[in-house]
Design an enzyme around this catalytic site. Structure first.
Site, PDB file in Angstrom:
ATOM      1  CD  GLU A 130      -2.778   1.081   2.520  1.00 16.33           C
ATOM      2  OE1 GLU A 130      -3.668   1.929   2.623  1.00 16.33           O
ATOM      3  OE2 GLU A 130      -2.520   0.245   3.421  1.00 16.33           O
ATOM      4  CG  HIS A 142       0.411   5.656   3.817  1.00 20.36           C
ATOM      5  ND1 HIS A 142       0.891   4.612   3.054  1.00 20.36           N
ATOM      6  CD2 HIS A 142      -0.779   5.232   4.314  1.00 20.36           C
ATOM      7  CE1 HIS A 142       0.021   3.616   3.079  1.00 20.36           C
ATOM      8  NE2 HIS A 142      -1.007   3.977   3.841  1.00 20.36           N
ATOM      9  CG  HIS A 196      -3.730   6.079   0.655  1.00 17.54           C
ATOM     10  ND1 HIS A 196      -3.842   6.804   1.817  1.00 17.54           N
ATOM     11  CD2 HIS A 196      -3.804   4.779   1.020  1.00 17.54           C
ATOM     12  CE1 HIS A 196      -3.962   5.978   2.845  1.00 17.54           C
ATOM     13  NE2 HIS A 196      -3.955   4.745   2.386  1.00 17.54           N
ATOM     14  CB  ALA A 221      -6.979   7.895   2.268  1.00 14.52           C
ATOM     15  NE  ARG A 228     -21.841  21.778 -11.672  1.00 12.36           N
ATOM     16  CZ  ARG A 228     -22.320  22.474 -10.671  1.00 12.36           C
ATOM     17  NH1 ARG A 228     -21.676  22.485  -9.500  1.00 12.36           N
ATOM     18  NH2 ARG A 228     -23.434  23.175 -10.807  1.00 12.36           N
ATOM     19  CG  HIS A 251     -14.461   3.811  15.116  1.00 10.42           C
ATOM     20  ND1 HIS A 251     -14.973   4.666  16.070  1.00 10.42           N
ATOM     21  CD2 HIS A 251     -14.373   2.600  15.723  1.00 10.42           C
ATOM     22  CE1 HIS A 251     -15.189   4.015  17.194  1.00 10.42           C
ATOM     23  NE2 HIS A 251     -14.826   2.757  17.010  1.00 10.42           N
ATOM     24  CG  HIS A 252     -11.720   3.451   9.179  1.00  6.78           C
ATOM     25  ND1 HIS A 252     -11.450   2.828  10.373  1.00  6.78           N
ATOM     26  CD2 HIS A 252     -10.510   3.787   8.648  1.00  6.78           C
ATOM     27  CE1 HIS A 252     -10.142   2.784  10.554  1.00  6.78           C
ATOM     28  NE2 HIS A 252      -9.548   3.365   9.533  1.00  6.78           N
ATOM     29  CG  ASP A 274      -6.492  -0.335   7.256  1.00  2.08           C
ATOM     30  OD1 ASP A 274      -5.409  -0.854   6.915  1.00  2.08           O
ATOM     31  OD2 ASP A 274      -6.653   0.898   7.314  1.00  2.08           O
ATOM     32  CB  ALA A 309      -3.106   5.267  12.027  1.00  3.58           C
TER      33      ALA A 309
END
Length: 382
Positions: A130, A142, A196, A221, A228, A251-252, A274, A309
């Site tokens: 990643e 990161h 990301h 991320a 649009r 949470h994410h 994750d 994180a």
């Protein structure tokens, strides 16, 4: 005669919560079906029998980060995860200098070979790298100092180091040379995930045209859905060629966003954790790719600057979350953590209960959707 297991409900590729059974012998499913078993079962379960859970994105567990894990720590992780119903994982190595990632991949190849066939232990699929070919605008946790463009030399270094043990690479398609890098990786048999990334929808679509097939942690991320500009999220939810990963730890991603994802792309969404080295550990300070992260009670891990994180959540808990918080039906939720990631990572034999496939199975409690029993190659963990 093999060992016959029956259950009140079965979830398989084409089976939605019907009574059923499997027969296993020598680590393989030798027969399966719905309805009453052909003879009295050796064991019967009131819960839901399903293929083993597959986690396509996990950075570590039980106090160890894959980037620096010792042999003993690898043992602890594959033995421990098996008890949670996770029968296969794609270990994730996050952004670092390319030279460091090369060494991490070489070490992983040795660990994977050593652990192949370990009785009752979680299987190691190809590694997930990643970064470092990601966007500074969407870097998340990161380290920006290590972000670089995917030049042919850098891409080839990862391909050579990982060999057949490199499963997929997450990159941002807007970086210079990214589309060529996607084609180069795909030619080498490596899958590519968009992640990301601050790419607009046109750039993200070009990445899919070049061969990208995955999206790393949908919503997180990456450029969101605009009216649009569909961004990465819009392409992920509408392009049938993509399998988006989704962290359903509540949470994410908000429950409404979980519902949108499954309403748009049910059958393509794969649940991922994750998880970091913080999984299975008490609150405290841990590491992610060599950087400090902090975990508090009932909260995801965060960098010292407050950036989220990663997670510390069981994969079966993610199943329960999308059912209870987002209203996803149970069969779809279970397949999102088993069949869908297995197929997306090139191991479809791990996402089914069909005869002739590995006997990687779980039973989930029908009420709590928590794994109560696991078999990997027909063996119970421990």
């Amino acid at each position: 005669m093999g060992h016959l297991i029956s259950a009140e409900a079965v979830v398989d590729v084409r089976v939605d919560l019907e009574p059923g059974w499997v027969e296993i012998a020598d680590g393989t499913i030798v027969a399966s079906g719905t309805g009453a078993p052909p003879r009295p079962a050796d064991e019967h379960h009131d819960g839901i029998l399903a293929p083993g859970l597959v986690d396509a994105q996990i950075n570590g567990a039980y106090g160890a980060d894959f980037a620096a894990a010792t042999a003993d720590e690898w043992d602890r992780i594959v033995d421990g995860l098996a008890t949670t119903g996770v029968t296969a994982i794609a270990p994730t190595f996050i952004t670092a200098p390319v030279e460091s990632l090369v060494e991490q991949l070489r070490d992983f190849r040795g660990q994977r070979a050593r652990l192949a066939g370990r009785p009752g232990a979680t299987r190691l699929l190809g590694a997930h790298v990643e970064g470092p070919f990601i966007s500074a605008a969407c870097k998340g946790a990161h380290d920006e100092a290590f972000l670089v463009d995917p030049t042919p030399e850098r891409v080839d270094a990862l391909i050579e180091a990982g060999g057949a043990d490199l499963g997929y690479v997450t990159l941002a398609p807007e970086r210079a040379g990214a589309l060529e890098a996607i084609e180069r990786l795909v030619r080498a048999g490596v899958r590519v995930s968009i992640g990301h990334s601050d790419a607009d929808d046109a750039t993200a679509t070009r990445a899919v045209d070049a061969g990208a097939t995955l999206v790393t942690h949908l919503y997180n991320a990456q450029r969101g859905l605009g009216h649009r500009d569909g961004g990465v999220v819009g392409v992920a939810l509408t392009d049938a060629r993509l399998t988006p990963g989704l962290i359903a730890d509540l949470h994410h991603v908000d429950p409404i966003a979980l519902r949108v994802a499954f309403a748009s792309a049910a059958g393509r969404i794969m649940l991922v954790t994750d998880d970091l080295s913080t999984f299975g550990m008490p609150p405290g300070r841990y590491e992610l790719g060599g950087a400090a992260v902090v975990i508090d009670e009932d909260q995801p891990a965060r960098r010292e600057d407050g950036t989220i994180a990663g997670a510390a959540v069981r994969l079966d808990a993610c199943i329960a979350h999308v059912v209870r918080a987002a209203g996803v039906d149970v069969a779809t939720a279970i397949r999102a953590a088993s069949t869908v990631p297995a197929v997306a990572l090139g191991a479809p034999e791990l996402g089914t209960l069909a005869p002739g496939t590995p006997a990687d199975l779980v039973v989930l409690d029908a009420a709590e959707l928590r794994v109560t029993h696991t078999w990997i190659a027909g063996r119970r963990p421990g």
